[in-house]
Design a protein around this motif. Structure first.
Motif, PDB file in Angstrom:
ATOM      1  N   ASP A 172     -20.204 -14.839  -3.922  1.00 38.50           N
ATOM      2  CA  ASP A 172     -21.181 -13.492  -3.474  1.00 38.50           C
ATOM      3  C   ASP A 172     -21.811 -13.594  -2.080  1.00 38.50           C
ATOM      4  O   ASP A 172     -21.525 -12.657  -1.301  1.00 38.50           O
ATOM      5  CB  ASP A 172     -22.240 -13.154  -4.455  1.00 38.50           C
ATOM      6  N   ILE A 173     -22.201 -14.669  -1.907  1.00 39.02           N
ATOM      7  CA  ILE A 173     -22.818 -14.923  -0.577  1.00 39.02           C
ATOM      8  C   ILE A 173     -21.833 -14.852   0.601  1.00 39.02           C
ATOM      9  O   ILE A 173     -22.013 -14.277   1.909  1.00 39.02           O
ATOM     10  CB  ILE A 173     -23.428 -16.280  -0.162  1.00 39.02           C
ATOM     11  N   THR A 174     -20.654 -15.284   0.369  1.00 36.89           N
ATOM     12  CA  THR A 174     -19.501 -15.407   1.367  1.00 36.89           C
ATOM     13  C   THR A 174     -18.927 -13.937   1.314  1.00 36.89           C
ATOM     14  O   THR A 174     -17.611 -13.766   1.966  1.00 36.89           O
ATOM     15  CB  THR A 174     -18.339 -16.251   1.230  1.00 36.89           C
ATOM     16  N   TYR A 175     -19.149 -13.092   0.521  1.00 41.23           N
ATOM     17  CA  TYR A 175     -18.532 -11.685   0.408  1.00 41.23           C
ATOM     18  C   TYR A 175     -16.967 -11.776   0.131  1.00 41.23           C
ATOM     19  O   TYR A 175     -16.226 -10.965   0.474  1.00 41.23           O
ATOM     20  CB  TYR A 175     -18.645 -10.835   1.810  1.00 41.23           C
ATOM     21  N   LEU A 176     -16.689 -12.869  -0.858  1.00 43.90           N
ATOM     22  CA  LEU A 176     -15.265 -12.905  -1.326  1.00 43.90           C
ATOM     23  C   LEU A 176     -15.082 -12.317  -2.817  1.00 43.90           C
ATOM     24  O   LEU A 176     -14.126 -12.503  -3.243  1.00 43.90           O
ATOM     25  CB  LEU A 176     -15.138 -14.511  -1.458  1.00 43.90           C
ATOM     26  N   THR A 177     -16.466 -11.956  -3.382  1.00 42.08           N
ATOM     27  CA  THR A 177     -16.248 -11.328  -4.767  1.00 42.08           C
ATOM     28  C   THR A 177     -15.057 -10.722  -5.019  1.00 42.08           C
ATOM     29  O   THR A 177     -14.381 -10.593  -6.016  1.00 42.08           O
ATOM     30  CB  THR A 177     -17.462 -10.871  -5.296  1.00 42.08           C
ATOM     31  N   PRO A 178     -15.139  -9.675  -4.275  1.00 47.67           N
ATOM     32  CA  PRO A 178     -13.716  -8.581  -4.405  1.00 47.67           C
ATOM     33  C   PRO A 178     -12.376  -8.911  -4.566  1.00 47.67           C
ATOM     34  O   PRO A 178     -11.381  -8.290  -4.841  1.00 47.67           O
ATOM     35  CB  PRO A 178     -13.978  -7.273  -3.341  1.00 47.67           C
ATOM     36  N   PHE A 179     -12.338 -10.273  -3.883  1.00 47.93           N
ATOM     37  CA  PHE A 179     -11.112 -10.841  -3.858  1.00 47.93           C
ATOM     38  C   PHE A 179     -10.666 -12.180  -4.591  1.00 47.93           C
ATOM     39  O   PHE A 179      -9.700 -12.711  -4.393  1.00 47.93           O
ATOM     40  CB  PHE A 179     -10.493 -11.270  -2.021  1.00 47.93           C
ATOM     41  N   ARG A 180     -11.452 -12.230  -5.566  1.00 42.59           N
ATOM     42  CA  ARG A 180     -11.430 -13.262  -6.515  1.00 42.59           C
ATOM     43  C   ARG A 180      -9.886 -13.493  -7.229  1.00 42.59           C
ATOM     44  O   ARG A 180      -9.388 -14.617  -7.167  1.00 42.59           O
ATOM     45  CB  ARG A 180     -12.167 -13.207  -7.572  1.00 42.59           C
ATOM     46  N   LYS A 181      -9.175 -12.422  -7.309  1.00 40.42           N
ATOM     47  CA  LYS A 181      -7.758 -12.502  -7.804  1.00 40.42           C
ATOM     48  C   LYS A 181      -6.760 -12.587  -6.794  1.00 40.42           C
ATOM     49  O   LYS A 181      -5.567 -12.506  -7.217  1.00 40.42           O
ATOM     50  CB  LYS A 181      -7.726 -11.304  -9.021  1.00 40.42           C
ATOM     51  N   ARG A 182      -7.204 -12.556  -5.421  1.00 41.02           N
ATOM     52  CA  ARG A 182      -5.787 -12.706  -4.445  1.00 41.02           C
ATOM     53  C   ARG A 182      -5.699 -13.953  -4.341  1.00 41.02           C
ATOM     54  O   ARG A 182      -6.242 -14.986  -4.271  1.00 41.02           O
ATOM     55  CB  ARG A 182      -6.759 -11.822  -3.290  1.00 41.02           C
ATOM     56  N   LEU A 183      -4.415 -14.098  -3.828  1.00 40.17           N
ATOM     57  CA  LEU A 183      -3.536 -15.314  -3.476  1.00 40.17           C
ATOM     58  C   LEU A 183      -4.400 -15.787  -2.349  1.00 40.17           C
ATOM     59  O   LEU A 183      -4.620 -15.081  -1.412  1.00 40.17           O
ATOM     60  CB  LEU A 183      -2.384 -15.322  -3.516  1.00 40.17           C
ATOM     61  N   ALA A 184      -4.748 -17.254  -2.151  1.00 44.03           N
ATOM     62  CA  ALA A 184      -5.149 -17.703  -0.862  1.00 44.03           C
ATOM     63  C   ALA A 184      -4.407 -17.449   0.311  1.00 44.03           C
ATOM     64  O   ALA A 184      -4.868 -17.277   1.468  1.00 44.03           O
ATOM     65  CB  ALA A 184      -5.590 -19.280  -1.064  1.00 44.03           C
ATOM     66  N   GLY A 185      -3.155 -17.580   0.172  1.00 43.04           N
ATOM     67  CA  GLY A 185      -2.386 -17.319   1.351  1.00 43.04           C
ATOM     68  C   GLY A 185      -2.390 -15.868   1.955  1.00 43.04           C
ATOM     69  O   GLY A 185      -1.963 -15.567   3.058  1.00 43.04           O
ATOM     70  N   ARG A 238     -18.756  -1.025  13.055  1.00 40.98           N
ATOM     71  CA  ARG A 238     -18.718   0.371  12.837  1.00 40.98           C
ATOM     72  C   ARG A 238     -17.408   0.832  12.481  1.00 40.98           C
ATOM     73  O   ARG A 238     -17.226   1.782  11.944  1.00 40.98           O
ATOM     74  CB  ARG A 238     -19.203   0.859  14.407  1.00 40.98           C
ATOM     75  N   HIS A 239     -16.634  -0.210  12.890  1.00 39.31           N
ATOM     76  CA  HIS A 239     -15.426   0.584  12.529  1.00 39.31           C
ATOM     77  C   HIS A 239     -14.707  -0.133  11.267  1.00 39.31           C
ATOM     78  O   HIS A 239     -13.509   0.449  10.906  1.00 39.31           O
ATOM     79  CB  HIS A 239     -14.288  -0.389  13.760  1.00 39.31           C
ATOM     80  N   GLU A 240     -15.440  -0.680  10.410  1.00 33.80           N
ATOM     81  CA  GLU A 240     -14.995  -1.258   9.173  1.00 33.80           C
ATOM     82  C   GLU A 240     -14.099  -0.251   8.449  1.00 33.80           C
ATOM     83  O   GLU A 240     -14.688   0.785   8.014  1.00 33.80           O
ATOM     84  CB  GLU A 240     -16.195  -1.667   8.168  1.00 33.80           C
ATOM     85  N   PRO A 241     -13.045  -0.512   8.204  1.00 33.49           N
ATOM     86  CA  PRO A 241     -11.857   0.408   7.287  1.00 33.49           C
ATOM     87  C   PRO A 241     -12.787   0.547   6.033  1.00 33.49           C
ATOM     88  O   PRO A 241     -13.080  -0.526   5.517  1.00 33.49           O
ATOM     89  CB  PRO A 241     -10.689  -0.150   7.480  1.00 33.49           C
ATOM     90  N   ALA A 242     -12.257   1.612   5.054  1.00 38.41           N
ATOM     91  CA  ALA A 242     -12.939   1.784   3.909  1.00 38.41           C
ATOM     92  C   ALA A 242     -12.544   0.728   2.950  1.00 38.41           C
ATOM     93  O   ALA A 242     -13.381   0.084   2.188  1.00 38.41           O
ATOM     94  CB  ALA A 242     -12.684   3.064   3.442  1.00 38.41           C
ATOM     95  N   ASP A 243     -11.263   0.223   3.114  1.00 37.64           N
ATOM     96  CA  ASP A 243     -10.963  -0.718   2.112  1.00 37.64           C
ATOM     97  C   ASP A 243     -11.280  -2.334   2.192  1.00 37.64           C
ATOM     98  O   ASP A 243     -11.403  -3.010   1.279  1.00 37.64           O
ATOM     99  CB  ASP A 243      -9.589  -0.748   1.530  1.00 37.64           C
ATOM    100  N   ARG A 244     -12.210  -2.568   3.472  1.00 42.31           N
ATOM    101  CA  ARG A 244     -12.640  -3.718   3.677  1.00 42.31           C
ATOM    102  C   ARG A 244     -14.023  -4.002   3.354  1.00 42.31           C
ATOM    103  O   ARG A 244     -15.059  -3.635   3.744  1.00 42.31           O
ATOM    104  CB  ARG A 244     -12.465  -3.871   5.111  1.00 42.31           C
ATOM    105  N   ALA A 245     -14.122  -4.381   2.036  1.00 46.01           N
ATOM    106  CA  ALA A 245     -15.466  -4.648   1.431  1.00 46.01           C
ATOM    107  C   ALA A 245     -16.197  -5.688   1.836  1.00 46.01           C
ATOM    108  O   ALA A 245     -15.749  -6.602   2.675  1.00 46.01           O
ATOM    109  CB  ALA A 245     -15.432  -4.713  -0.257  1.00 46.01           C
ATOM    110  N   GLY A 246     -17.507  -5.733   1.429  1.00 52.10           N
ATOM    111  CA  GLY A 246     -18.232  -6.973   1.703  1.00 52.10           C
ATOM    112  C   GLY A 246     -19.516  -6.869   2.740  1.00 52.10           C
ATOM    113  O   GLY A 246     -20.253  -7.749   2.877  1.00 52.10           O
ATOM    114  N   ARG A 247     -19.231  -6.197   3.885  1.00 46.79           N
ATOM    115  CA  ARG A 247     -20.595  -6.201   4.450  1.00 46.79           C
ATOM    116  C   ARG A 247     -21.835  -5.635   4.178  1.00 46.79           C
ATOM    117  O   ARG A 247     -21.605  -4.487   3.267  1.00 46.79           O
ATOM    118  CB  ARG A 247     -20.093  -5.735   5.884  1.00 46.79           C
ATOM    119  N   LYS A 248     -22.959  -6.109   4.609  1.00 44.43           N
ATOM    120  CA  LYS A 248     -24.350  -5.291   4.049  1.00 44.43           C
ATOM    121  C   LYS A 248     -24.385  -3.904   4.806  1.00 44.43           C
ATOM    122  O   LYS A 248     -23.789  -3.797   5.951  1.00 44.43           O
ATOM    123  CB  LYS A 248     -25.307  -6.321   4.386  1.00 44.43           C
ATOM    124  N   GLY A 249     -24.939  -3.126   4.107  1.00 39.84           N
ATOM    125  CA  GLY A 249     -25.435  -1.773   4.765  1.00 39.84           C
ATOM    126  C   GLY A 249     -24.289  -0.872   5.123  1.00 39.84           C
ATOM    127  O   GLY A 249     -23.037  -1.064   4.643  1.00 39.84           O
TER     128      GLY A 249
END
Lengths: 373, 312, 317
Positions: free
Chosen positions: B122-135, C306-317
């Motif tokens: 969660d802290i590293t913002y990787l949660t949405p990618f958990r099922k993705r291959l590391a490569g 500012r440019h973050e494309p829609a499918d790139r999740a994860g940043r705050k705000g």
């Protein structure tokens, strides 16, 4: 245990996620079996020959017919010219040329000896020497009928030649498939197992993930076992597929205990997989690993294990070397199970030796396999 | 006397004729972030490998997280987290599978590692990618994953070998956010980095060059120890100015900064002393101001002065 | 100033993956043009298309007057290219590699000798001339690679991450040499993921996941993109960082050396005061709050956000 399974699980996933390689690993033995099973055939059929009939008599035609009817020979050309004889032989068109001299019938009728000439193409040594056997037999049979006819005409009952009743045990049809198929299984499994484990480890080093293993508290023997486990399963499936192919395609069915076969295969697998681990300790790249694995298993296994060439006819030094190859002993066991229904009572020396091999090789591999980059 | 997480003395390693590491002596207290900096081939990776117990040392001692690595390398491994320079996780395993792999290797209890994984991802913002291959992850995400994996077993000591090289600035910031919080949890960090701004964050810095330790101190102390005075000058034409200044004995180094020059003056040299040479080169200079020495200046000074052989 | 490189809506796709997504820019002759961006943003792919090594999926590009699709060989004859991956012969000595490349570019023998001596001096390769390339460390290898790239004094240079993995000293040297070459009239197109190297460029463009997000001169970008950048020194640093992250007026806060950089919303008139208040409210001891010019990294991060494309999740705000 948990750690070993973790290593095994990772290795298993690697294989699952590489469907192309997995397909090759599973399908290759079957394909090779089909290829070599059909391809290596000691039984001779359709031995091509040409005839130069200078007599052109009833006798000469009789002789030619008896050759054709034996079922082994195939007449491809009737020669009418001297030079054609050399042409056909030089050009490898026929295996042999049958030359029937002029006045053959006359000579035989007058009680004089008659020579029949057979010119054999010696380039293909195997076919040539086998052909010679068949030819001699065919001519001998014909001579036999000549003598019998003569005796009858004289009113004497012809002397009976010695009748040989030979019964071929265990492989009545002398089908070479029954001989080749179990041998092939032994060879393929040995080569494949060594290849699989050696590349598996070297590949991990190349990818960099070996560093993770080495840094962790997992012990070297556990890493080794974890790496081997998936391939025990895969190689075992290979053995089953090969046996099945033998049954379904070549109609070669093991007459002995299949359970014993599988049990001994397991020991044999362990030994082969351990050899692969040993290769991985000397090879630094996957290319080298494959090379070392192939050279160290392919040639010695095919040439020295008794697969093609009988061990008894090898010079002493090679005979000794062959005893140190696991395939040699496995071959004895597998052939016995396939053809003789050999059981543990008879085979226990070989089984013991294989078990010893497995133990020694696994221990050696474990010793050499270090947690070093 | 505060607890030492790393107590290294006289660590040595040679590869044939090449001395990769010579007499490394360093002490890092529990909860410190210590940095190892130096040019290429300085021996940083070799040192890390010895501290991890995966490369046997030729001599010396190193107590890492309470265990003496030179005599019992396996003992240090349970409490050590290591991030090597090259990505060393499985590319064809997913993020989740990689984490589970590490948790198994280090025998982290099931309940514990799952919760910890959730938190770290969660802290590293990787949660949405958990099922993705590391490569299939970007370089920055891969490094964050590697960090998560190295922390899953709550190590006492974390060794990081140039972890942010090539990583995008956004991921690099995420990375440091986690790192910076670790000392609070009692984790000690030894990080090697080519970036001076990261070096500035360390409470202790060790400079290595060609296998030898040149200096160990806090960043501030190192900066103040710099014997040179740093000045900034705007000159025209700049190239001739640079050439002229480089030949001046009183100048230790000249660096181009856009349209300005950063000059390191040796002790005893003033900016006035440079005027004759500049005039002779036909250069006009203006706006001379003193600037704070940066860690890069310290690095340059140490490396150049300490450099005897220009080899790998 | 004639244009050395003209790129218009250049696209490169590998299967379903778009590596370069319609980039357009111009490079004038004699410029040092920087292509900044993290690994995987499309820099190397773009450079390879410009060198005529990779065929674009769509769009056009002209290099030294030649079209990259129709006349790639003419481009190759007029340029020097330093690829990202080291590609010289490991078992040749440094001198032998340089001579080899001289021969490849049909540089007359006498000239090779002259260039060799110049390069040995300028890149300080004199001491390693007889060393086998395979035994050199990264810094030295890159110097050698650069030498082979410029042996024939090309008017156009494409350098793909020349300073990657290189120590600060070699890094400085490289940029000095690039400066010299530019002063001699060469046009240099260089990519890097080290944002601060942008200082050395005449103009630059930033790449983010295949898109070109900004183009301009370094000084101008630093001034225009992020107006309210504040440098903060406070203790404890960690608490200060958290406080700033939670402050609504602060768009982005990050560690900077042993201090922090906080980007305050551009509508705020007095960013320093805002930051000070936020910190004091969190009970943090403030040592220094000062408005500063952002670094190139700050600029990049701001633009990326500012440019973050829609499918790139994860940043705050």
């Amino acid at each position: 245990m948990r750690r070993t399974l973790a290593v095994a699980r990772a290795e298993w996933i690697h294989n699952l996620r590489d469907p192309r390689s997995l397909f090759v690993i599973l399908a290759l033995p079957v394909l090779l079996l089909l290829l070599y099973g059909y391809g290596i055939n000691y039984d001779l059929r359709d031995i091509t020959f040409a005839v130069y009939d200078l007599d052109d008599s009833e006798v000469s035609r009789d002789i030619i017919q008896s050759f054709i009817q034996s079922g082994y020979f195939k007449l491809t050309e009737v020669i009418t010219d001297d030079r054609r004889v050399r042409d056909l032989l030089d050009g490898n068109r026929v295996v042999f040329v049958l030359v029937l001299p002029p006045n053959l019938q006359g000579a035989l009728g007058a009680g004089r000896p008659a020579d029949v000439q057979v010119l054999i193409n010696g380039v293909e040594t195997t076919r040539a020497s086998a052909a010679q056997g068949y030819i001699d037999a065919a001519l001998a049979r014909y001579s036999q009928t000549l003598i019998a006819d003569y005796a009858r005409r004289q009113g004497i009952s012809p002397p009976q030649p010695l009748t040989v009743h030979s019964t071929i045990l265990y492989n009545p049809g002398l089908s070479s498939s029954s001989f080749i198929v179990p041998g092939l299984i032994a060879i393929l499994v040995a080569i494949l197992s060594a290849l699989l484990t050696s590349t598996a480890i070297v590949r991990e080093r190349e990818w960099g993930s070996f560093e993770t293993l080495v840094t962790s508290p997992v012990q070297a023997p556990n890493i080794m076992i974890g790496k081997i486990l998936p391939y025990v399963a895969i190689a075992f499936v290979d053995v089953l597929l090969s046996v099945l192919t033998g049954v379904l395609v070549f109609h070669v069915v093991p007459v002995g205990s299949v359970a014993l076969l599988l049990g001994v295969s397991f020991l044999y697998l362990l030994a082969s997989l351990a050899t692969g681990i040993l290769f991985s300790t000397v090879a630094r790249t996957q290319q080298l690993a494959i090379l070392v694995a192939m050279l160290s298993t392919l040639l010695p296994t095919i040439l020295l294990s008794g697969f093609v060439f009988p061990i008894r006819s090898m010079p002493l030094p090679l005979r000794i070397v062959s005893q140190f190859l696991p395939p040699t002993h496995f071959l004895i066991i597998i052939r016995s199970i396939y053809l003789k229904a050999g059981g543990l009572a008879v085979l226990w020396p070989q089984v013991l030796i294989l078990a010893l091999f497995a133990f020694v090789l696994v221990t050696l591999a474990a010793k050499r396999f270090k947690k070093r980059l | 006397m505060p607890d030492l997480a790393l107590d290294i003395s006289g660590l040595r390693k040679s590869f044939g004729n090449v001395v990769a590491c010579e007499d490394l002596t360093l002490q890092v207290e529990v909860g410190q972030i210590a940095g190892l900096v130096g040019p290429d081939g300085a021996g940083k990776t070799t040192s890390f490998r010895m501290l991890c117990g995966i490369l046997p040392a030729d001599g010396g001692h190193a107590v890492v997280g309470g265990a003496e690595v030179t005599t019992d390398p396996e003992a240090v491994k349970q409490h050590l987290g290591y991030l090597p320079q090259q990505f060393s996780l499985h590319r064809d395993l997913t993020i989740d599978e990689n984490i589970r792999y590490m948790a198994d290797l280090y025998m982290v209890p099931h309940a514990e590692w799952r919760a910890r994984a959730d938190e770290l991802l969660d802290i590293t913002y990787l949660t949405p990618f958990r099922k993705r291959l590391a490569g299939r992850l970007s370089g920055g995400m891969r490094q964050k994953l590697a960090l998560v994996c190295s922390l899953i077993h709550r190590p006492r000591v974390l060794l990081l070998d140039e972890p942010t090289t090539g990583v995008d600035p956004v991921s690099r910031r995420d990375f440091w956010k986690i790192l910076y919080d670790l000392p609070r949890q009692g984790v000690t960090i030894l990080i090697s980095t080519p970036y001076m701004d990261e070096a500035a964050r360390c409470s202790k810095l060790a400079f290595m060059s060609e296998g030898r330790l040149l200096a160990v101190d806090t960043p501030q102390a190192l900066r103040s120890r710099l014997p040179y005075q740093m000045i900034e000058v705007r000159c025209r034409p700049q190239r001739e100015a640079r050439t002229a200044l480089q030949h001046e004995p009183g100048v230790a180094s000249v660096e181009v900064f856009g349209d300005r020059l950063h000059i390191a003056l040796r002790p005893g040299t003033t900016s006035d002393a440079l005027k004759p040479a500049l005039k002779a080169a036909g250069v006009e200079c203006e706006e001379v101001s003193t600037v704070e020495p940066s860690l890069e200046d310290v690095f340059m000074a140490l490396t150049l002065e300490g450099q005897t052989e220009l080899t790998a | 100033m004639p244009t050395a490189v003209a790129v218009d809506k250049l696209v490169k796709k590998f299967g379903t993956f778009t590596a370069v997504n319609g980039v357009s820019f111009n490079v004038a002759q004699g410029e040092v043009f920087g292509f900044l961006g993290p690994n995987g943003s499309g820099k190397s792919t773009t450079i390879r298309m410009l060198c005529g090594l990779l065929l674009p999926t769509s769009g056009t590009a002209t290099v030294a007057g030649f079209d990259v699709r129709r006349e790639p060989e003419k481009i190759k004859a007029n340029m020097g290219y330093m690829p990202q991956l080291f590609s010289l012969y490991q078992d040749l000595t440094v001198a032998e590699n340089i001579e080899f490349y001289g021969g490849m570019y049909a540089v007359p023998r006498a000239l090779i000798v002259e260039r060799l001596s110049y390069l040995s001096e300028r890149l300080e390769l004199g001491v390693v001339l007889d060393r086998f390339t395979g035994t050199l460390s990264t810094g030295w290898r890159q110097r050698l690679a650069l030498a082979t790239t410029i042996i024939h004094k090309p008017p156009l240079l494409f350098l793909d991450e020349p300073t990657s993995g290189v120590d600060p000293i070699t890094r400085r040297l490289f940029w000095e040499v690039i400066d010299d070459l530019a002063n001699d009239g060469a046009t240099i197109f260089v990519t890097t993921h080290v944002m601060d190297e942008a200082e050395h460029c005449t103009r630059l463009a930033m790449m983010h996941y295949g898109d070109l997000i900004v183009e301009g001169a370094p000084a101008q970008l630093r001034q225009d993109i992020v107006r309210n950048m504040v440098e903060v020194r406070a203790t404890p640093l960690w608490n200060a960082l958290e406080a700033l992250e939670h402050a609504p007026e602060v768009v982005e806060a990050a560690l900077f050396g042993d201090a922090m950089h906080a980007e305050v919303h551009e509508d705020i008139a007095d960013p320093e005061a805002t930051v000070r208040i936020a910190l004091e409210r969190a009970g943090v001891q403030v040592e220094q709050v000062e408005r500063v010019l952002p670094t190139m990294e700050d600029v990049f991060v701001s633009l990326a956000r500012r440019h973050e494309p829609a499918d790139r999740a994860g940043r705050k705000g």
